[in-house]
Design a protein around this motif. Structure first.
Motif, mmCIF file in Angstrom:
data_model
loop_
_atom_site.group_PDB
_atom_site.id
_atom_site.type_symbol
_atom_site.label_atom_id
_atom_site.label_comp_id
_atom_site.label_asym_id
_atom_site.label_seq_id
_atom_site.Cartn_x
_atom_site.Cartn_y
_atom_site.Cartn_z
ATOM 1 N N GLY A 40 54.569 -8.179 -41.363
ATOM 2 C CA GLY A 40 54.812 -8.810 -42.650
ATOM 3 C C GLY A 40 56.253 -9.190 -42.874
ATOM 4 N N LYS A 41 56.555 -9.494 -44.133
ATOM 5 C CA LYS A 41 57.903 -9.903 -44.538
ATOM 6 C C LYS A 41 58.576 -8.776 -45.307
ATOM 7 C CE LYS A 41 57.898 -14.904 -44.993
ATOM 8 N NZ LYS A 41 58.601 -15.093 -43.757
ATOM 9 N N VAL A 42 59.854 -8.573 -45.022
ATOM 10 C CA VAL A 42 60.656 -7.574 -45.732
ATOM 11 C C VAL A 42 60.906 -8.072 -47.146
ATOM 12 C CG1 VAL A 42 62.886 -6.382 -45.796
ATOM 13 C CG2 VAL A 42 61.777 -6.835 -43.591
ATOM 14 N N THR A 43 60.591 -7.224 -48.134
ATOM 15 C CA THR A 43 60.851 -7.592 -49.531
ATOM 16 C C THR A 43 61.992 -6.780 -50.150
ATOM 17 O OG1 THR A 43 59.163 -6.056 -50.334
ATOM 18 C CG2 THR A 43 58.469 -8.331 -49.925
ATOM 19 N N LYS A 44 62.266 -5.609 -49.562
ATOM 20 C CA LYS A 44 63.320 -4.746 -50.109
ATOM 21 C C LYS A 44 63.692 -3.705 -49.062
ATOM 22 C CE LYS A 44 64.084 -1.789 -54.176
ATOM 23 N NZ LYS A 44 63.437 -1.240 -55.381
ATOM 24 N N VAL A 45 64.972 -3.341 -49.011
ATOM 25 C CA VAL A 45 65.461 -2.298 -48.110
ATOM 26 C C VAL A 45 66.242 -1.298 -48.945
ATOM 27 C CG1 VAL A 45 66.917 -1.775 -46.110
ATOM 28 C CG2 VAL A 45 65.638 -3.916 -46.186
ATOM 29 N N GLU A 46 65.874 -0.020 -48.818
ATOM 30 C CA GLU A 46 66.569 1.044 -49.549
ATOM 31 C C GLU A 46 67.080 2.077 -48.556
ATOM 32 O OE1 GLU A 46 64.528 1.970 -53.628
ATOM 33 O OE2 GLU A 46 62.980 1.872 -52.055
ATOM 34 N N LEU A 47 68.381 2.114 -48.359
ATOM 35 C CA LEU A 47 68.979 3.150 -47.526
ATOM 36 C C LEU A 47 69.460 4.249 -48.468
ATOM 37 C CD1 LEU A 47 70.952 1.097 -44.848
ATOM 38 C CD2 LEU A 47 68.623 1.950 -44.783
ATOM 39 N N ILE A 48 68.529 5.135 -48.820
ATOM 40 C CA ILE A 48 68.797 6.197 -49.785
ATOM 41 C C ILE A 48 68.407 7.534 -49.176
ATOM 42 C CG2 ILE A 48 68.526 4.738 -51.831
ATOM 43 C CD1 ILE A 48 65.646 5.761 -52.069
ATOM 44 N N ASN A 49 69.011 8.600 -49.674
ATOM 45 C CA ASN A 49 68.671 9.947 -49.203
ATOM 46 C C ASN A 49 67.459 10.461 -49.945
ATOM 47 O OD1 ASN A 49 70.612 10.573 -47.209
ATOM 48 N ND2 ASN A 49 72.164 10.680 -48.811
ATOM 49 N N PRO A 50 66.632 11.279 -49.359
ATOM 50 C CA PRO A 50 66.779 11.822 -48.011
ATOM 51 C C PRO A 50 66.185 10.917 -46.944
ATOM 52 C CG PRO A 50 64.917 12.889 -49.063
ATOM 53 C CD PRO A 50 65.523 11.947 -50.079
ATOM 54 N N HIS A 51 65.394 9.891 -47.314
ATOM 55 C CA HIS A 51 64.805 8.970 -46.345
ATOM 56 C C HIS A 51 65.014 7.545 -46.809
ATOM 57 C CE1 HIS A 51 62.656 12.112 -44.161
ATOM 58 N NE2 HIS A 51 62.377 12.635 -45.337
ATOM 59 N N SER A 52 65.164 6.646 -45.853
ATOM 60 C CA SER A 52 65.267 5.229 -46.166
ATOM 61 C C SER A 52 63.861 4.639 -46.312
ATOM 62 C CB SER A 52 66.005 4.509 -45.036
ATOM 63 O OG SER A 52 67.321 5.006 -44.951
ATOM 64 N N TRP A 53 63.792 3.500 -46.971
ATOM 65 C CA TRP A 53 62.502 2.828 -47.175
ATOM 66 C C TRP A 53 62.655 1.339 -46.932
ATOM 67 C CZ3 TRP A 53 58.040 5.393 -48.087
ATOM 68 C CH2 TRP A 53 58.147 6.731 -48.498
ATOM 69 N N ILE A 54 61.665 0.769 -46.259
ATOM 70 C CA ILE A 54 61.547 -0.674 -46.135
ATOM 71 C C ILE A 54 60.264 -1.042 -46.859
ATOM 72 C CG2 ILE A 54 61.124 -2.623 -44.595
ATOM 73 C CD1 ILE A 54 62.726 -1.282 -42.487
ATOM 74 N N HIS A 55 60.355 -2.028 -47.722
ATOM 75 C CA HIS A 55 59.183 -2.528 -48.430
ATOM 76 C C HIS A 55 58.803 -3.837 -47.751
ATOM 77 C CE1 HIS A 55 59.759 0.233 -51.918
ATOM 78 N NE2 HIS A 55 60.985 0.235 -51.419
ATOM 79 N N ILE A 56 57.545 -3.957 -47.365
ATOM 80 C CA ILE A 56 57.102 -5.187 -46.721
ATOM 81 C C ILE A 56 55.814 -5.686 -47.376
ATOM 82 C CG2 ILE A 56 58.183 -4.638 -44.512
ATOM 83 C CD1 ILE A 56 55.431 -4.074 -43.377
ATOM 84 N N GLU A 57 55.626 -6.978 -47.263
ATOM 85 C CA GLU A 57 54.414 -7.609 -47.778
ATOM 86 C C GLU A 57 53.570 -8.002 -46.569
ATOM 87 O OE1 GLU A 57 54.218 -11.682 -49.822
ATOM 88 O OE2 GLU A 57 54.443 -10.207 -51.447
ATOM 89 N N VAL A 58 52.395 -7.405 -46.485
ATOM 90 C CA VAL A 58 51.473 -7.645 -45.374
ATOM 91 C C VAL A 58 50.306 -8.469 -45.896
ATOM 92 C CG1 VAL A 58 49.956 -6.526 -43.694
ATOM 93 C CG2 VAL A 58 52.122 -5.438 -44.329
ATOM 94 N N VAL A 59 49.979 -9.548 -45.195
ATOM 95 C CA VAL A 59 48.842 -10.376 -45.589
ATOM 96 C C VAL A 59 47.597 -9.801 -44.910
ATOM 97 C CG1 VAL A 59 47.823 -12.678 -45.556
ATOM 98 C CG2 VAL A 59 50.281 -12.399 -45.901
ATOM 99 N N GLY A 60 46.616 -9.435 -45.737
ATOM 100 C CA GLY A 60 45.380 -8.846 -45.227
ATOM 101 C C GLY A 60 44.435 -9.883 -44.653
ATOM 102 N N ASP A 62 41.783 -10.834 -45.840
ATOM 103 C CA ASP A 62 41.254 -11.678 -46.911
ATOM 104 C C ASP A 62 42.272 -12.697 -47.424
ATOM 105 O OD1 ASP A 62 43.021 -10.016 -48.194
ATOM 106 O OD2 ASP A 62 41.551 -9.180 -49.596
ATOM 107 N N GLY A 63 43.477 -12.698 -46.810
ATOM 108 C CA GLY A 63 44.519 -13.643 -47.205
ATOM 109 C C GLY A 63 45.378 -13.184 -48.360
ATOM 110 N N LYS A 64 45.082 -12.008 -48.910
ATOM 111 C CA LYS A 64 45.867 -11.489 -50.037
ATOM 112 C C LYS A 64 47.034 -10.637 -49.522
ATOM 113 C CE LYS A 64 42.036 -11.431 -53.277
ATOM 114 N NZ LYS A 64 41.165 -10.612 -54.113
ATOM 115 N N ALA A 65 48.163 -10.758 -50.225
ATOM 116 C CA ALA A 65 49.351 -9.983 -49.869
ATOM 117 C C ALA A 65 49.226 -8.558 -50.394
ATOM 118 C CB ALA A 65 50.600 -10.644 -50.437
ATOM 119 N N VAL A 66 49.576 -7.608 -49.552
ATOM 120 C CA VAL A 66 49.532 -6.195 -49.925
ATOM 121 C C VAL A 66 50.918 -5.604 -49.687
ATOM 122 C CG1 VAL A 66 48.481 -3.961 -49.418
ATOM 123 C CG2 VAL A 66 47.103 -6.036 -49.235
#
Length: 136
Positions: A40-60, A62-66
């Motif tokens: 998918g596409k990266v929508t947000k990156v959080e380099l925060i403690n205690p763990h980092s997070w990448i938010h991505i949009e995945v197209v299922g 059915d064609g809908k973004a999740v």
């Protein structure tokens, strides 16, 4: 004796205070028997403690973004590997391999990440139990 006690207490008050963050074992939240590959596409990156997070949009199918949240290593561990917020630009097409949650939510722990140009990054903080050697 009383002066010594006051000096020790006074010194203890000068020690820096740090926030205590809850930390979990891999098996508490994630399932080694539930490998996931997310494209998918990266929508947000959080380099925060205690763990980092990448938010991505995945197209299922059915064609809908999740929306998915993918947990990674601590910011310190990632920076030591040369990964910064700028290494993962918002809008990038990526494939992340990792492990899904035990509860089936749209969250995963990331292990390896590959960009459309073939560049790969190790995003995990730790290896999953029985996961073998780090990726090439």
């Amino acid at each position: 004796m009383r002066l010594t006690t006051l000096v020790i207490l006074g010194g203890a008050c000068l020690l820096p205070c740090t926030a205590v963050h809850a930390h979990h074992a891999f098996a508490t939240e994630f399932d080694v028997n539930r490998p996931v590959t997310l494209e998918g596409k990266v929508t947000k990156v959080e380099l925060i403690n205690p763990h980092s997070w990448i938010h991505i949009e995945v197209v299922g199918d059915d064609g809908k973004a999740v929306a998915w949240m993918v947990e990674g290593g601590s910011p310190n561990a990632l920076v030591r590997r040369g990964i910064t917020k700028n290494s993962i630009p918002v809008g990038s097409d990526i494939v992340i391999r990792g492990y899904g949650t035990r509860d089936g939510s749209n969250k995963a722990v990331g292990r390896e990440m590959t960009f459309a140009d073939g560049r790969a990054l190790f995003f995990g903080g730790t290896q999953a139990p029985g996961d073998g050697a780090p990726p090439q």
